[in-house]
Design a protein around this motif. Sequence first.
Motif, short mmCIF file in Angstrom:
data_model
loop_
_atom_site.label_atom_id
_atom_site.label_comp_id
_atom_site.label_asym_id
_atom_site.label_seq_id
_atom_site.Cartn_x
_atom_site.Cartn_y
_atom_site.Cartn_z
N UNK A 34 0.72 -1.41 0.03
CA UNK A 34 0.01 -0.01 -0.05
C UNK A 34 0.81 1.20 -0.04
N UNK A 35 1.98 1.22 -0.23
CA UNK A 35 3.01 2.41 -0.24
C UNK A 35 2.46 3.54 -1.01
N UNK A 36 2.03 3.38 -2.28
CA UNK A 36 1.88 4.21 -3.29
C UNK A 36 0.40 4.47 -3.24
N UNK A 37 -0.57 3.91 -2.46
CA UNK A 37 -2.10 4.05 -2.77
C UNK A 37 -2.49 4.99 -1.63
N UNK A 38 -3.61 5.80 -1.98
CA UNK A 38 -4.03 6.98 -1.06
C UNK A 38 -4.86 6.57 0.29
N UNK A 39 -4.55 5.54 0.77
CA UNK A 39 -5.25 5.23 2.11
C UNK A 39 -4.29 4.72 2.86
N UNK A 40 -4.44 4.64 4.13
CA UNK A 40 -3.48 4.09 5.07
C UNK A 40 -3.63 2.67 5.13
N UNK A 41 -2.75 1.68 5.41
CA UNK A 41 -2.99 0.37 5.54
C UNK A 41 -3.99 0.07 6.75
N UNK A 42 -4.65 -0.86 6.50
CA UNK A 42 -5.83 -1.40 7.57
C UNK A 42 -5.20 -1.83 8.57
N UNK A 43 -5.79 -1.70 9.86
CA UNK A 43 -5.21 -2.10 10.92
C UNK A 43 -6.16 -3.07 11.79
N UNK A 44 -7.19 -3.67 11.11
CA UNK A 44 -8.04 -4.69 11.64
C UNK A 44 -8.96 -5.36 10.24
N UNK A 45 -9.60 -6.50 10.53
CA UNK A 45 -10.64 -6.70 9.66
C UNK A 45 -11.72 -5.82 9.50
N UNK A 46 -12.22 -5.15 10.62
CA UNK A 46 -12.99 -4.25 10.76
C UNK A 46 -12.74 -3.00 9.90
N UNK A 47 -11.56 -2.73 9.70
CA UNK A 47 -11.18 -1.74 8.81
C UNK A 47 -11.29 -2.16 7.53
N UNK A 48 -10.92 -3.26 7.29
CA UNK A 48 -11.11 -3.95 5.87
C UNK A 48 -12.55 -4.14 5.28
N UNK A 49 -13.46 -4.61 6.27
CA UNK A 49 -14.72 -4.86 5.84
C UNK A 49 -15.42 -3.17 5.65
N UNK A 50 -14.95 -2.05 6.38
CA UNK A 50 -15.57 -0.83 6.44
C UNK A 50 -14.85 -0.26 4.80
N UNK A 51 -13.56 -0.56 4.71
CA UNK A 51 -13.04 0.17 3.41
C UNK A 51 -14.05 -0.72 2.06
N UNK A 52 -14.19 -2.07 2.46
CA UNK A 52 -15.01 -2.64 1.19
C UNK A 52 -16.35 -2.15 1.22
N UNK A 53 -16.90 -1.85 2.32
CA UNK A 53 -18.20 -1.13 2.41
C UNK A 53 -18.41 0.07 1.73
N UNK A 54 -17.29 0.88 2.14
CA UNK A 54 -17.39 2.43 1.49
C UNK A 54 -16.87 2.39 0.16
N UNK A 55 -15.77 1.89 -0.43
CA UNK A 55 -15.07 2.03 -1.53
C UNK A 55 -15.39 0.90 -2.67
N UNK A 56 -15.43 -0.35 -2.19
CA UNK A 56 -15.57 -1.43 -3.20
C UNK A 56 -16.84 -1.80 -3.63
#
Length: 59
Positions: A34-56
């Motif tokens: 994720x070095x060159x991506x415009x978001x910070x690395x996920x810190x938990x599965x909940x962060x990943x689920x939230x990312x998926x829900x909001x962006x994907x």
Amino acid sequence: MNNPTLHTPRLILRRFTPADIGPLYEILRDETVNTFLPWFPARSRADAADFCRRRIAPA
């Protein structure tokens, strides 16, 4: 949303499902990946689920 599933001999493209959160988290938590991506690395599965829900796969 009407997204068809695409099958090839080496690849299946389909919509994300809740079963994909674990592998998505493994990708999103890797700081090198994720070095060159415009978001910070996920810190938990909940962060990943939230990312998926909001962006994907927004409802």
